[in-house]
Design an enzyme around this catalytic site. Structure first.
Site, mmCIF file in Angstrom:
data_model
loop_
_atom_site.group_PDB
_atom_site.id
_atom_site.type_symbol
_atom_site.label_atom_id
_atom_site.label_comp_id
_atom_site.label_asym_id
_atom_site.label_seq_id
_atom_site.Cartn_x
_atom_site.Cartn_y
_atom_site.Cartn_z
ATOM 1 N N ASP A 147 0.878 -1.161 0.000
ATOM 2 C CA ASP A 147 0.000 0.000 0.000
ATOM 3 C C ASP A 147 0.922 1.218 0.000
ATOM 4 O O ASP A 147 1.925 1.227 0.716
ATOM 5 C CB ASP A 147 -0.888 0.000 1.236
ATOM 6 C CG ASP A 147 -1.743 1.242 1.314
ATOM 7 O OD1 ASP A 147 -2.603 1.416 0.442
ATOM 8 O OD2 ASP A 147 -1.533 2.055 2.228
ATOM 9 N N THR B 262 0.653 4.735 0.827
ATOM 10 C CA THR B 262 0.753 5.701 1.916
ATOM 11 C C THR B 262 1.125 5.031 3.234
ATOM 12 O O THR B 262 0.458 4.095 3.679
ATOM 13 C CB THR B 262 -0.577 6.465 2.083
ATOM 14 O OG1 THR B 262 -0.925 7.062 0.829
ATOM 15 C CG2 THR B 262 -0.454 7.546 3.142
ATOM 16 N N ASP C 71 -0.699 -0.455 6.455
ATOM 17 C CA ASP C 71 -0.677 0.115 7.801
ATOM 18 C C ASP C 71 -2.011 0.682 8.254
ATOM 19 O O ASP C 71 -2.140 1.106 9.397
ATOM 20 C CB ASP C 71 0.377 1.227 7.892
ATOM 21 C CG ASP C 71 -0.031 2.489 7.139
ATOM 22 O OD1 ASP C 71 -0.785 2.359 6.159
ATOM 23 O OD2 ASP C 71 0.391 3.576 7.544
#
Length: 702
Positions: free
Chosen positions: A391, A393, A593
């Protein structure tokens, strides 16, 4: 915190020996075959002041070493007398090996056998062999042909041939090998348990303006916790005043202390080396980082990887092979000596025990370097995956967005629209929300009262200000989901996106009132990490993001190792891409995250969460990077692959050495005593090799 259930039918725990700082206790409960010794030792070792715990289920005893100055004895006895339900696993049956006293006794008995009168050698040797013979008979009846049956057969054949010295010497070597085998396993377990420091049992908090000492289970979110020099931080929280040097090695693997100051986030388990902090508690009790790590480690001690289950199956299948070869040799040659030599060779010990020793040692070294592996399955899977999905970001980028542009519409000012956006985002933990709030604080803006807040994952936020609905989020959320046109800012949006910026739209009462832009920065180590991961065997690297295509591709342009890039995704889209890659035959790891990454983390073969990840993401992942960088990925991959090599080498070494010994024994080239000695020496050597497994840590990018 583990809940203790009192069991009145539990036999009392008796202290049988005690000196300052050390005591031994016995109980019939400790001989229960369903009792999990690893859980019990970890359960006691977690108490503050306990230094070491050793358990012998065969004798039903536990030895506890503790700080002589710590008043922990009563608490230890209370825990042992009231073990929780989790300590008993009916499907697990573990046998405790011999201690050094037993090994020494058997060795001495074997050594004096030739010097005894001939009339005493027989009864003496039969008496020594009774435990082995009875154990072999019980195993044959209850479990079939296992290693205990082989051991008993060797002893029985030696006794039948009246070769008492050989029988007793083989018994001594079996005892010594069993001791070293159990010691290797116990040391690997102890390494893993050492990652878990005990939680503070009491802590100081401010209540009504005064400092009070409370039990840890009375702490509440929002408490102001006081931590001084030499003390362990007992909560996850935010420093509100004070400065300190914090040793967080047991949590993050950082070798040097970190500087904590107002605004810093601190994790439970860190030790204050100097300074003093006032910390606002954000997580307490079982929700703290240390408590979660403890839960993961306790679980990992109980779980087996696919390789471990396979090696157990293989080892059990090789026992009948050894037995069959022994009977065949006896049938062909009529030599009981040759048959006994064959039966002294056993494949199973090294094959079964090398796996847990190597895996737990690897997990310990990974943990010491800031990578938490939640069990043997995670380690095994991480070594075999060929596709890695990021992912964007918070993983490849820092996730620390900065608000760079505010374009208000109508008669609104920048401060007015920023205050509206910050008010709506105030309680949302997303990086975009943190950037908006940071910008509002820097301008010292007062936030309006907000009510009826709804967080729409991967879309945005809906809230009410003075009964007026405020929407903050992506263009998809504002325009497609809520039907509010954003066309009037298309020109400005295109210019901002060309600069690699992320757009944020603000609407009030059904009309667009502002366009904002944010920018994230690529992690400095991202490029080198991707190259190292490709070199480690990943054939396919993918980046996914919920952001619009332009900022996503601006990041991708800087990372030449990426093979596939997707933008504008919803959480279910990320999980769908994971499923598609798995359907193509790939083994997939996902790194994320955020809460919106949880579906993908769960659907991947291995889910990996960054150190600053949301609680839901950390719980969903099988691997947690405790340092805020990507280097841990390379380390984890290296350790996983190195462990796979160690297990492969240990397996084929055990098969090769023991097969050679089987041939030599069957052809009469080596005696029973030599066969047993070489077999046990090779087993100890293979376990020592497995225990040295640390992973290729020099594979980290520079």
């Amino acid at each position: 915190m583990t809940r203790i259930r009192y069991m009145p039918d539990n036999p009392s725990v008796q202290v049988v020996h005690s000196i300052p700082g050390r005591f031994r206790v016995k109980s019939r409960t400790f001989t229960n075959p369903a009792l999990d010794p690893d859980y019990v030792t970890a359960f006691i070792a977690a108490l503050p002041g306990v230094l070491q715990v050793r358990m012998n289920t065969g004798s039903g005893s536990i030895v506890v070493e503790h700080d002589p100055g710590a008043d922990v004895r009563d608490e230890i006895l209370l825990r042992l007398q009231n073990l929780p339900n989790e300590a008993f696993l009916p499907e697990v049956s573990q046998r405790s090996g011999p201690d050094l006293f037993e090994v020494g006794t058997r060795t001495f008995a074997a050594a004096i056998t030739p010097f005894l009168p001939r009339s005493l050698q027989g009864p003496f040797s039969w008496a020594l062999s009774i435990p082995t013979l009875v154990g072999g008979a019980e195993t044959l009846v209850t479990e079939g042909l296992k290693v205990e049956v082989l051991d008993a057969s060797v002893r029985l054949m030696s006794l039948a041939r009246k070769n008492y010295f050989v029988g007793n010497a083989v018994g001594a070597m079996l005892s010594m090998a069993a001791y070293f085998e159990e010691s290797s396993t116990r040391q690997a377990n102890d390494l893993l348990k050492n990652l878990l420091r005990p939680q503070a049992d009491r802590l100081r908090v401010e209540r009504d303006g005064t400092e009070v000492l409370i039990d840890s289970d009375q702490a509440m979110v929002g408490d102001i916790v006081i931590c001084g020099p030499g003390e362990m931080i007992p909560v996850d929280g935010l420093v509100i005043s004070g400065e300190a040097s914090v040793n967080a090695c047991s949590i993050t693997g950082e070798s040097s202390p970190v500087h904590a100051m107002p605004g810093s986030e601190v994790l439970s388990g860190g030790i204050i080396e100097e300074g003093r902090l006032r910390v606002e508690a954000l997580n307490v009790g079982k929700e703290t980082s240390m408590a979660r790590i403890g839960k993961f480690l306790e679980k990992s001690l109980r779980t087996q990887s696919g390789h471990q289950r396979w090696s157990h199956t293989l080892a059990d299948r090789l026992v009948p092979l050894t037995f069959g070869v022994g009977l065949g040799v006896y049938a062909l040659t009529g030599s009981a000596a040759r048959a006994a030599s064959v039966l002294a060779v056993d494949y199973s010990c090294a094959i079964k025990l090398a796996t847990p020793v190597a895996v737990r040692t690897a997990m310990y070294h990974a943990g010491k370097n800031g990578v938490l592996l939640k069990g043997a399955q995670a380690l095994e899977a991480l070594g075999s995956v060929d596709t890695l999905i990021f992912d964007k970001t918070g993983t490849l980028t820092h996730g620390l967005l900065e608000l760079t542009d505010i374009l208000p519409l109508e008669d609104f000012t920048e401060d007015e629209v920023l205050a509206l956006a910050a008010g709506a985002e105030e309680h949302y933990g997303h990086p975009v929300a943190r950037a908006v709030l940071k910008a509002a604080r820097e301008r010292n803006l007062s936030l309006p009262p907000i009510s009826q807040v709804d967080f729409i994952v991967a879309h945005g936020v809906s809230a009410y200000v003075d009964d007026k609905r405020v929407l903050v989020g992506s263009r998809h959320f504002i325009e497609e989901d809520e039907g509010i046109s954003c066309a009037e800012v298309d020109g400005e949006a295109e210019i901002l996106q060309d600069g690699g910026k992320t757009l944020l739209y603000l609407a009030l009462e059904g009309r667009l009132v502002a366009l904002m832009a944010l920018r994230d920065t690529l992690r400095s180590e991202a490029g080198a990490t991707l190259k190292a991961l490709k070199a480690s065997g990943f054939s396919h690297l993918v980046m996914l993001s919920g952001d619009q295509p332009r900022p996503v591709h601006a990041v991708a342009d800087q990372l030449k190792e990426l093979d596939e890039v997707h933008a504008g995704l919803k959480p279910e889209d990320k999980a769908r891409i994971v499923a598609r890659l798995k359907e193509e035959g790939r083994k997939v790891a996902f790194v994320g995250d955020g809460v919106n990454d949880s579906p993908a983390l769960l659907s991947a073969d291995v889910g990996i969460c960054m150190s600053e990840g949301a609680d839901l993401a950390r719980d969903a992942a099988q691997v947690v990077l405790m340092k805020d960088d990507l280097d841990g990925l390379v380390l984890a991959r290296s350790i996983a692959r190195d462990t796979s090599k160690v297990l492969h080498n240990a397996l084929w070494s055990a098969v090769g050495i023991n097969s050679t010994l089987l041939v030599l024994a069957g052809t009469g080239r080596i005696s029973t005593l030599t066969s047993a000695a070489l077999h046990n020496a090779s087993t100890i050597g293979i376990l020592a090799y497995a225990a040295m497994n640390k992973g290729e840590q020099d594979a980290l990018p520079s």
